[in-house]
Design a protein around this motif. Structure first.
Motif, PDB file in Angstrom:
ATOM      1  N   ARG A  37      10.794  -7.353  -9.390  1.00 39.08           N
ATOM      2  CA  ARG A  37       9.562  -6.571  -9.369  1.00 39.08           C
ATOM      3  C   ARG A  37       9.793  -5.290  -8.581  1.00 39.08           C
ATOM      4  NH1 ARG A  37       4.684 -10.827  -8.248  1.00 39.08           N
ATOM      5  NH2 ARG A  37       5.341 -12.363  -9.783  1.00 39.08           N
ATOM      6  N   ILE A  38       9.393  -4.217  -9.183  1.00 38.28           N
ATOM      7  CA  ILE A  38       9.492  -2.923  -8.513  1.00 38.28           C
ATOM      8  C   ILE A  38       8.074  -2.453  -8.248  1.00 38.28           C
ATOM      9  CG2 ILE A  38      10.289  -0.545  -8.706  1.00 38.28           C
ATOM     10  CD1 ILE A  38      12.463  -1.646 -10.643  1.00 38.28           C
ATOM     11  N   LYS A  39       7.760  -2.272  -7.001  1.00 34.71           N
ATOM     12  CA  LYS A  39       6.388  -1.929  -6.622  1.00 34.71           C
ATOM     13  C   LYS A  39       6.246  -0.449  -6.315  1.00 34.71           C
ATOM     14  CE  LYS A  39       5.300  -6.456  -4.813  1.00 34.71           C
ATOM     15  NZ  LYS A  39       4.747  -7.218  -3.702  1.00 34.71           N
ATOM     16  N   ASP A  40       5.030   0.012  -6.505  1.00 33.67           N
ATOM     17  CA  ASP A  40       4.665   1.379  -6.182  1.00 33.67           C
ATOM     18  C   ASP A  40       3.249   1.351  -5.622  1.00 33.67           C
ATOM     19  OD1 ASP A  40       4.673   4.097  -5.928  1.00 33.67           O
ATOM     20  OD2 ASP A  40       4.908   4.542  -8.050  1.00 33.67           O
ATOM     21  N   VAL A  41       2.814   2.408  -5.047  1.00 43.24           N
ATOM     22  CA  VAL A  41       1.494   2.504  -4.458  1.00 43.24           C
ATOM     23  C   VAL A  41       0.656   3.468  -5.283  1.00 43.24           C
ATOM     24  CG1 VAL A  41       0.197   3.164  -2.406  1.00 43.24           C
ATOM     25  CG2 VAL A  41       2.426   2.061  -2.174  1.00 43.24           C
ATOM     26  N   ARG A  42      -0.571   3.041  -5.591  1.00 44.05           N
ATOM     27  CA  ARG A  42      -1.509   3.898  -6.319  1.00 44.05           C
ATOM     28  C   ARG A  42      -2.631   4.301  -5.378  1.00 44.05           C
ATOM     29  NH1 ARG A  42      -2.759   0.359 -11.694  1.00 44.05           N
ATOM     30  NH2 ARG A  42      -0.626   0.185 -12.410  1.00 44.05           N
ATOM     31  N   PRO A  43      -3.006   5.556  -5.410  1.00 48.80           N
ATOM     32  CA  PRO A  43      -4.171   5.935  -4.602  1.00 48.80           C
ATOM     33  C   PRO A  43      -5.443   5.343  -5.220  1.00 48.80           C
ATOM     34  CG  PRO A  43      -3.257   7.842  -5.759  1.00 48.80           C
ATOM     35  CD  PRO A  43      -2.388   6.666  -6.072  1.00 48.80           C
ATOM     36  N   GLN A  44      -6.319   4.865  -4.363  1.00 49.49           N
ATOM     37  CA  GLN A  44      -7.593   4.313  -4.827  1.00 49.49           C
ATOM     38  C   GLN A  44      -8.727   5.026  -4.122  1.00 49.49           C
ATOM     39  OE1 GLN A  44      -7.220   0.112  -3.938  1.00 49.49           O
ATOM     40  NE2 GLN A  44      -6.787  -0.323  -6.074  1.00 49.49           N
ATOM     41  N   SER A  45      -9.810   5.230  -4.854  1.00 53.72           N
ATOM     42  CA  SER A  45     -10.974   5.846  -4.222  1.00 53.72           C
ATOM     43  C   SER A  45     -11.654   4.819  -3.326  1.00 53.72           C
ATOM     44  CB  SER A  45     -11.942   6.365  -5.277  1.00 53.72           C
ATOM     45  OG  SER A  45     -12.483   5.298  -6.014  1.00 53.72           O
ATOM     46  N   PHE A  46     -12.324   5.313  -2.311  1.00 53.18           N
ATOM     47  CA  PHE A  46     -13.058   4.455  -1.392  1.00 53.18           C
ATOM     48  C   PHE A  46     -14.236   5.245  -0.845  1.00 53.18           C
ATOM     49  CE2 PHE A  46     -10.026   6.812   1.067  1.00 53.18           C
ATOM     50  CZ  PHE A  46     -10.678   7.131   2.245  1.00 53.18           C
TER      51      PHE A  46
END
Length: 84
Positions: free
Chosen positions: A2-11
């Protein structure tokens, strides 16, 4: 593998009371005490079929507007904690 990445999320960063316009920011105690309603009206609703009903109220306005009808129940777990 598994290759992970980070996604920006609104909050939600800030909330403004729709009644008194009190503004609170994430991280402030007052921010956590806001009451937000986001409700989709159903068939034959007084708000109109399928309309979205939304409001954000600070704790002070909730108490002032709804206080006489609210049931405030003590948190038994918090009451059982010893006071230091």
């Amino acid at each position: 593998m598994r290759i992970k990445d980070v996604r920006p999320q609104s909050f939600v960063k800030q909330i403004r009371c729709d009644r008194c316009e009190r503004l609170s920011e994430l991280g402030e105690t007052e921010f956590e005490e806001f009451v937000s309603v986001d409700h989709k009206a159903g068939y034959a609703s007084v708000f109109g079929d399928g309309n979205q009903v939304q409001i954000d109220l600070c704790q002070h306005c909730v108490k002032e507007l709804l206080g006489q009808w609210l049931r405030v129940v003590a948190d038994e777990k918090a009451a059982a904690l010893p006071n230091d």
